[in-house]
Design a protein around this motif. Structure first.
Motif, mmCIF file in Angstrom:
data_model
loop_
_atom_site.group_PDB
_atom_site.id
_atom_site.type_symbol
_atom_site.label_atom_id
_atom_site.label_comp_id
_atom_site.label_asym_id
_atom_site.label_seq_id
_atom_site.Cartn_x
_atom_site.Cartn_y
_atom_site.Cartn_z
ATOM 1 N N ALA A 10 0.863 -0.993 0.079
ATOM 2 C CA ALA A 10 -0.047 0.042 0.021
ATOM 3 C C ALA A 10 1.183 1.090 0.360
ATOM 4 C CB ALA A 10 -1.121 0.203 1.478
ATOM 5 N N ARG A 11 1.558 1.471 0.857
ATOM 6 C CA ARG A 11 2.506 2.027 0.629
ATOM 7 C C ARG A 11 3.734 2.574 -0.608
ATOM 8 N NH1 ARG A 11 5.341 0.230 5.445
ATOM 9 N NH2 ARG A 11 3.678 0.733 6.945
ATOM 10 N N ARG A 12 3.948 1.546 -0.903
ATOM 11 C CA ARG A 12 4.820 1.666 -2.286
ATOM 12 C C ARG A 12 3.842 2.277 -3.384
ATOM 13 N NH1 ARG A 12 6.921 -3.996 -3.529
ATOM 14 N NH2 ARG A 12 7.091 -4.206 -1.740
ATOM 15 N N ALA A 13 2.669 1.836 -2.996
ATOM 16 C CA ALA A 13 1.302 1.615 -4.325
ATOM 17 C C ALA A 13 1.072 3.294 -4.289
ATOM 18 C CB ALA A 13 0.199 1.133 -4.263
ATOM 19 N N ASP A 14 0.903 3.898 -2.744
ATOM 20 C CA ASP A 14 0.592 5.209 -2.524
ATOM 21 C C ASP A 14 2.204 6.442 -3.099
ATOM 22 O OD1 ASP A 14 -1.083 7.466 -1.824
ATOM 23 O OD2 ASP A 14 0.741 7.816 -0.133
ATOM 24 N N THR A 15 3.058 5.759 -3.205
ATOM 25 C CA THR A 15 3.858 6.692 -2.966
ATOM 26 C C THR A 15 4.388 6.761 -4.790
ATOM 27 O OG1 THR A 15 5.155 5.840 -0.979
ATOM 28 C CG2 THR A 15 7.210 7.415 -3.364
ATOM 29 N N ARG A 16 4.143 5.682 -5.639
ATOM 30 C CA ARG A 16 4.226 5.657 -6.724
ATOM 31 C C ARG A 16 3.211 7.109 -7.719
ATOM 32 N NH1 ARG A 16 3.429 0.127 -10.331
ATOM 33 N NH2 ARG A 16 3.262 1.047 -12.538
ATOM 34 N N ALA A 17 1.697 6.024 -6.538
ATOM 35 C CA ALA A 17 0.285 6.497 -8.017
ATOM 36 C C ALA A 17 1.103 9.032 -7.304
ATOM 37 C CB ALA A 17 -0.607 6.403 -6.679
ATOM 38 N N ARG A 18 1.784 8.989 -6.422
ATOM 39 C CA ARG A 18 1.639 9.934 -5.876
ATOM 40 C C ARG A 18 2.975 10.632 -7.030
ATOM 41 N NH1 ARG A 18 -0.909 12.303 -1.338
ATOM 42 N NH2 ARG A 18 -1.391 11.082 -0.382
ATOM 43 N N ALA A 19 3.953 10.686 -7.253
ATOM 44 C CA ALA A 19 4.707 10.630 -7.851
ATOM 45 C C ALA A 19 4.570 10.448 -9.715
ATOM 46 C CB ALA A 19 5.930 9.164 -8.283
ATOM 47 N N ASP A 20 3.335 9.071 -10.236
ATOM 48 C CA ASP A 20 2.749 9.455 -11.361
ATOM 49 C C ASP A 20 2.212 10.530 -11.212
ATOM 50 O OD1 ASP A 20 4.651 7.289 -11.620
ATOM 51 O OD2 ASP A 20 2.960 5.626 -11.790
ATOM 52 N N PHE A 21 1.472 10.970 -11.187
ATOM 53 C CA PHE A 21 0.573 11.791 -11.239
ATOM 54 C C PHE A 21 1.092 13.172 -10.998
ATOM 55 C CE2 PHE A 21 -2.595 15.251 -9.125
ATOM 56 C CZ PHE A 21 -3.323 14.761 -9.951
ATOM 57 N N ALA A 22 1.817 12.936 -10.324
ATOM 58 C CA ALA A 22 2.592 14.933 -10.182
ATOM 59 C C ALA A 22 3.492 14.629 -12.344
ATOM 60 C CB ALA A 22 3.721 14.357 -9.326
ATOM 61 N N THR A 23 3.875 14.038 -12.122
ATOM 62 C CA THR A 23 4.878 13.428 -13.252
ATOM 63 C C THR A 23 3.679 14.007 -14.949
ATOM 64 O OG1 THR A 23 5.987 11.811 -12.612
ATOM 65 C CG2 THR A 23 6.306 12.453 -15.578
ATOM 66 N N TRP A 24 3.264 13.570 -14.270
ATOM 67 C CA TRP A 24 1.738 13.328 -15.528
ATOM 68 C C TRP A 24 0.810 14.469 -15.544
ATOM 69 C CZ3 TRP A 24 -1.826 8.268 -13.987
ATOM 70 C CH2 TRP A 24 -0.631 7.450 -13.659
ATOM 71 N N LYS A 25 0.844 15.367 -14.613
ATOM 72 C CA LYS A 25 -0.273 16.826 -14.521
ATOM 73 C C LYS A 25 0.939 17.827 -15.384
ATOM 74 C CE LYS A 25 -2.087 19.679 -11.280
ATOM 75 N NZ LYS A 25 -1.582 19.687 -9.336
ATOM 76 N N MET A 26 2.353 17.522 -14.629
ATOM 77 C CA MET A 26 3.674 18.290 -15.644
ATOM 78 C C MET A 26 3.085 18.235 -17.413
ATOM 79 S SD MET A 26 5.991 21.122 -15.267
ATOM 80 C CE MET A 26 5.674 20.751 -13.268
ATOM 81 N N LEU A 27 3.386 17.026 -17.012
ATOM 82 C CA LEU A 27 3.074 16.788 -18.656
ATOM 83 C C LEU A 27 2.013 17.067 -19.603
ATOM 84 C CD1 LEU A 27 4.320 12.809 -19.648
ATOM 85 C CD2 LEU A 27 5.643 14.900 -20.139
ATOM 86 N N ALA A 28 0.997 17.427 -18.797
ATOM 87 C CA ALA A 28 -0.485 18.087 -19.251
ATOM 88 C C ALA A 28 0.344 19.699 -19.122
ATOM 89 C CB ALA A 28 -1.713 17.642 -18.260
ATOM 90 N N LYS A 29 0.165 20.308 -17.896
ATOM 91 C CA LYS A 29 0.915 22.357 -18.369
ATOM 92 C C LYS A 29 1.382 21.863 -19.585
ATOM 93 C CE LYS A 29 -0.009 22.682 -14.010
ATOM 94 N NZ LYS A 29 1.425 23.059 -12.478
ATOM 95 N N LEU A 30 2.340 21.176 -19.425
ATOM 96 C CA LEU A 30 3.366 21.063 -21.194
ATOM 97 C C LEU A 30 3.131 20.410 -22.472
ATOM 98 C CD1 LEU A 30 6.959 20.011 -19.479
ATOM 99 C CD2 LEU A 30 6.152 22.215 -19.511
ATOM 100 N N ASN A 31 2.034 20.249 -22.203
ATOM 101 C CA ASN A 31 0.699 20.187 -23.373
ATOM 102 C C ASN A 31 1.588 18.806 -24.267
ATOM 103 O OD1 ASN A 31 -0.700 22.295 -23.646
ATOM 104 N ND2 ASN A 31 0.575 23.015 -24.797
ATOM 105 N N GLY A 32 2.129 17.670 -23.265
ATOM 106 C CA GLY A 32 2.323 16.434 -24.056
ATOM 107 C C GLY A 32 2.006 15.685 -23.362
ATOM 108 N N THR A 33 0.337 15.336 -23.139
ATOM 109 C CA THR A 33 -0.475 14.841 -23.004
ATOM 110 C C THR A 33 -0.213 12.962 -23.858
ATOM 111 O OG1 THR A 33 -2.478 15.661 -23.432
ATOM 112 C CG2 THR A 33 -1.801 15.381 -21.363
#
Length: 144
Positions: A10-33
Motif C-alpha cells: 500500500a505504501r509503495r502503491a501510494d508513493t508511486r501514484a503520487r509520483a506518477d500523478f505529479a509527472t502526468w500533471k506536469m506533462l499535461a501543463k507542457l502539452n505532452g499528454t
C-alpha cells in the motif's frame, strides 16, 4: 486485519501514484499528454472533470486515491486497498514537500592581518613561460 506485506504494498502503491500523478500533471501543463499511456490519459481526464466539481487540492487527492487503488491491485495487494494517509509534519506539509535545502553563502574568510604569516612569493607567469622555452630549446639542442 491488514497484513504487514499488504501495508508495504500500500505504501509503495501510494508513493508511486503520487509520483506518477505529479509527472502526468506536469506533462499535461507542457502539452505532452499525447505521449502518455492510455491509462494515464484516462486518469487525467477524470482529474479534469473533478476540477470542475471541486477545488484543485481535493481533486488531486481524489485522483491520486484512484490511481493508488489501481496500483495496489496491480502490485498484488489482497482485498480492498487500505487507507494510506500521508503523515504530516508539524507545519502541515507532507514529508516530501519540504525536502529542498536553501542555499547559504559560506562565511566570509577573515582578512589577513599585517602581522600574520608571510605569503609565499609567486613566480610571474612570464618567468615560468621563459623557463619552459629554455628547457625545450636545450633539449632540442642536445639531442641533435
Amino acid at each position: 486485519m491488514i497484513k504487514a506485506a499488504d501495508m508495504l504494498i500500500a505504501r509503495r502503491a501510494d508513493t508511486r501514484a503520487r509520483a506518477d500523478f505529479a509527472t502526468w500533471k506536469m506533462l499535461a501543463k507542457l502539452n505532452g499528454t499525447s505521449s502518455l499511456p492510455a491509462e494515464a490519459q484516462s486518469f487525467l481526464a477524470g482529474y479534469k472533470t473533478l476540477l470542475e466539481k471541486m477545488a484543485e487540492p481535493e481533486a488531486s487527492e481524489a485522483t491520486i486515491h484512484l490511481i493508488y487503488r489501481s496500483y495496489y491491485g496491480e502490485m498484488g495487494g489482497a482485498g480492498a486497498a487500505p487507507d494510506v494517509k500521508a503523515q504530516l509534519n508539524g507545519q502541515g506539509h507532507a514529508p516530501g514537500a519540504d525536502n529542498v535545502t536553501a542555499f547559504k553563502r559560506p562565511a566570509p574568510k577573515p582578512a589577513k592581518t599585517a602581522g600574520g604569516p608571510p605569503a609565499k612569493p609567486r613566480l610571474p607567469v612570464a618567468l615560468i613561460f621563459i623557463c619552459l622555452i629554455i628547457v625545450y630549446a636545450s633539449v632540442r639542442y642536445f639531442w641533435r
